[in-house]
Design a protein around this motif. Structure first.
Motif, PDB file in Angstrom:
ATOM      1  N   VAL A 125       0.827  -1.209   0.000  1.00  0.00           N
ATOM      2  CA  VAL A 125       0.000   0.000   0.000  1.00  0.00           C
ATOM      3  C   VAL A 125       0.862   1.260   0.000  1.00  0.00           C
ATOM      4  CG1 VAL A 125      -2.004  -1.060   1.123  1.00  0.00           C
ATOM      5  CG2 VAL A 125      -0.243   0.034   2.537  1.00  0.00           C
ATOM      6  N   ARG A 136      -2.762  12.420   4.253  1.00  0.00           N
ATOM      7  CA  ARG A 136      -3.234  11.635   3.111  1.00  0.00           C
ATOM      8  C   ARG A 136      -2.152  10.704   2.564  1.00  0.00           C
ATOM      9  NH1 ARG A 136      -1.062  13.591  -1.419  1.00  0.00           N
ATOM     10  NH2 ARG A 136      -0.222  15.723  -1.410  1.00  0.00           N
ATOM     11  N   ARG A 137      -0.873  10.964   2.878  1.00  0.00           N
ATOM     12  CA  ARG A 137       0.207  10.105   2.377  1.00  0.00           C
ATOM     13  C   ARG A 137       0.287   8.776   3.116  1.00  0.00           C
ATOM     14  NH1 ARG A 137       4.658  14.715   3.035  1.00  0.00           N
ATOM     15  NH2 ARG A 137       3.272  15.039   4.850  1.00  0.00           N
ATOM     16  N   ARG A 169      -1.203   5.426   3.901  1.00  0.00           N
ATOM     17  CA  ARG A 169      -2.176   4.663   3.128  1.00  0.00           C
ATOM     18  C   ARG A 169      -2.903   3.617   3.961  1.00  0.00           C
ATOM     19  NH1 ARG A 169      -4.561   7.063   0.861  1.00  0.00           N
ATOM     20  NH2 ARG A 169      -5.447   5.340  -0.330  1.00  0.00           N
ATOM     21  N   MET A 170      -2.397   3.320   5.160  1.00  0.00           N
ATOM     22  CA  MET A 170      -3.118   2.422   6.049  1.00  0.00           C
ATOM     23  C   MET A 170      -2.774   2.744   7.492  1.00  0.00           C
ATOM     24  SD  MET A 170      -3.392  -1.724   6.195  1.00  0.00           S
ATOM     25  CE  MET A 170      -4.345  -2.490   7.538  1.00  0.00           C
ATOM     26  N   LYS A 187      -8.431   6.048   3.369  1.00  0.00           N
ATOM     27  CA  LYS A 187      -7.286   5.147   3.490  1.00  0.00           C
ATOM     28  C   LYS A 187      -7.753   3.872   4.166  1.00  0.00           C
ATOM     29  CE  LYS A 187      -4.600   7.917   5.858  1.00  0.00           C
ATOM     30  NZ  LYS A 187      -5.273   9.198   6.115  1.00  0.00           N
ATOM     31  N   LYS A 188      -6.952   2.842   4.085  1.00  0.00           N
ATOM     32  CA  LYS A 188      -7.285   1.597   4.771  1.00  0.00           C
ATOM     33  C   LYS A 188      -7.143   1.787   6.281  1.00  0.00           C
ATOM     34  CE  LYS A 188      -6.293  -1.945   1.328  1.00  0.00           C
ATOM     35  NZ  LYS A 188      -5.696  -3.289   1.162  1.00  0.00           N
ATOM     36  N   GLU A 237      -2.277  -3.836  -1.930  1.00  0.00           N
ATOM     37  CA  GLU A 237      -3.311  -3.530  -2.916  1.00  0.00           C
ATOM     38  C   GLU A 237      -3.323  -4.629  -3.981  1.00  0.00           C
ATOM     39  OE1 GLU A 237      -5.340  -1.196  -2.487  1.00  0.00           O
ATOM     40  OE2 GLU A 237      -4.400   0.622  -1.710  1.00  0.00           O
TER      41      GLU A 237
END
Length: 471
Positions: free
Chosen positions: A139, A216-217, A219-220, A240-241, A462
């Motif tokens: 991710v 936002r950078r 991702r999980m 995001k996850k 992903e």
């Protein structure tokens, strides 16, 4: 100790003291990450994620296996530090350190099994000339927010699969006991993890954790902790996850055909290990009325044998809870249950952060003990008439992490499996049991997603679908 920002050890003037829960002494200090530190960690992690994605699986495996070796070499040092900062007993700490090494080895094994599948496009009319498959890719950046109760192993449960999947990692360790997480950072760098792919940012969750979650950078986000904080993470995370392993007030049902001695053992180990500060600690026990008195007598006898006190002593079975604020809260919940009609079978007293192992009997349904997560060394034991009544009471909660049932009747076992609204249903075992390779997580407010190395690894990747048209 200093914190780790993209492979560099950083200190700051503003510090947090790490206190020994047993005697209040200062174990160490850690800096509070600034906005600039958080930005530096995330921006470097963007580059670290690119490096990790290109790192071949064999190299990730090498890093994870080397980390496991280094943990074992430093096991006694880490165990003693874990006792001092968390208050768990030396025996519990040693077990956690060895478990952590095992988690990195499990992660290394699962890294070798990352694969995709071919897709049968010719099963779709008009797509006979198409061939395709899917692959899994990392991710990018995984944020691991770690709880205080099992700080080392639960950190490994997050970062082991994240590294195996090829991600960069930012760790937010618990405020109360962050020191062993920082030692883990030293070990991972020594094991060969790219420095830009690892940061450990210390400080209050409301300041440091929230800033990480909102970016936002990232991702999980993988979080273990309370429902209230889990909800705040969901509100702040954006697109995001998110994996949340939250609270519970785990039930244990004991029928008249169940193994009484084994059920009592599961209640003692499940209710009082780590001073009851485990998400799947036994909290509510429902015992069939025909064996209720026998169960209670045997339980009180076994609980009376537990030795509480200095967690550094080998003979100590149970140490303190994490801090006095929590100790006071736990004492208040016990008092509330008694004021509403519950009886104390044993325990119930507190001295500073040490709470006596407590058994409450005939506890009313409207008490916090029965409706919320205690996270402390007390169990409530109530009687039931019919098995259906016990299942209904077990389900009467906003939580749904794990539940245990002791029975010799196969039909009762399968009725429990079908009826109980929990992520794990254990037959002839207590809900405190967990194997690190199994899917682990809850229904309802106990969380979202599943831990367990393979399952966490899949969530930290992903899926990319590839299609060739040969027409």
């Amino acid at each position: 100790m200093k914190m780790l920002v993209a492979g560099k050890w950083i200190d700051r003037d503003e510090q947090i003291e790490v206190l020994n829960p047993y005697d209040g002494s200062v174990v160490g200090t850690v800096p509070i990450a600034t906005e600039e530190d958080i930005e530096e960690a995330i921006s470097k992690a963007v580059e670290g994620a690119k490096v990790m994605k290109k790192t071949p699986i064999w190299k990730r495996v090498e890093v994870l296996e080397k980390a496991a070796e280094l943990i074992e070499k430093r096991s006694e040092e880490m165990s003693v530090l874990l006792v001092k900062e968390s208050g768990k007993t030396i025996r519990e700490a040693r077990a956690e350190v060895l478990r952590t090494a095992g988690l990195f080895r499990l992660s290394a094994e699962e890294a070798k099994r990352i694969h995709g599948e071919t897709l049968p496009f010719d099963s779709l009319k008009g797509s006979e000339k198409k061939k395709g498959y899917f692959i899994r890719e990392p991710v990018g950046i995984v944020a691991a927010i770690v709880p205080f109760n099992v700080p080392l192993a639960l950190c490994a449960h997050k970062i082991g699969p994240a590294i195996a999947a090829g991600n960069a990692v930012i760790i937010k360790p618990p405020t109360q006991d962050p020191l062993t997480n920082l030692i883990l950072g030293e070990i991972l760098l020594e094991a060969g993890l790219p420095p830009e792919a690892l940061s450990i940012l210390t400080g209050p969750g409301g300041k440091v954790g929230t800033a990480i979650v909102r970016d936002r950078r990232i991702r999980m986000v993988s979080f273990t902790g309370s429902v209230s904080v889990g909800k705040m993470i969901m509100q702040n995370a954006g697109l995001k996850k998110v994996a949340l392993e939250l609270g519970s007030n785990s039930p244990l049902i004991v029928t008249e055909t169940g193994n009484l001695e084994k059920a009592v053992k599961a209640t003692v180990s499940g209710g009082f290990s780590q001073a009851g500060q485990v998400c799947i600690s036994v909290q509510r026990v429902y015992v069939q009325r025909t064996i209720y008195e026998d169960f209670v007598d045997l339980l009180i006898k076994e609980v009376s044998k537990l030795k509480t006190g200095d967690p550094m002593k080998e003979e100590t079975d149970m140490g303190p809870v994490i801090d006095e604020a929590n100790a006071i809260r736990i004492e208040e919940w016990i008092r509330e249950a008694v004021e509403k009609g519950a009886k104390i079978g044993i325990g119930g007293n507190r001295k500073d952060t040490l709470i006596q192992p407590t058994v409450l009997l005939h506890v009313p349904k409207d008490t916090k003990m029965m409706t919320e997560e205690l996270f402390g060394p007390a169990v409530a034991v109530n009687a039931f008439e019919s098995f259906d009544e016990a299942l209904k009471e077990a389900n009467s909660t906003k939580y749904g992490l794990q539940a245990g049932v002791f029975t010799s009747k196969i039909d009762e076992a399968f009725r429990a499996i079908e009826t109980l609204e929990f992520g794990g249903v254990l037959i002839n075992e207590g809900p405190r049991y967990r194997a690190d390779f199994m899917p682990y997580g809850g229904y309802k407010e106990s969380g979202i997603g599943r831990e367990g190395i393979r399952f966490a690894l899949e969530e930290m990747m992903e899926i990319k679908t590839i299609i060739f048209d040969q027409g």
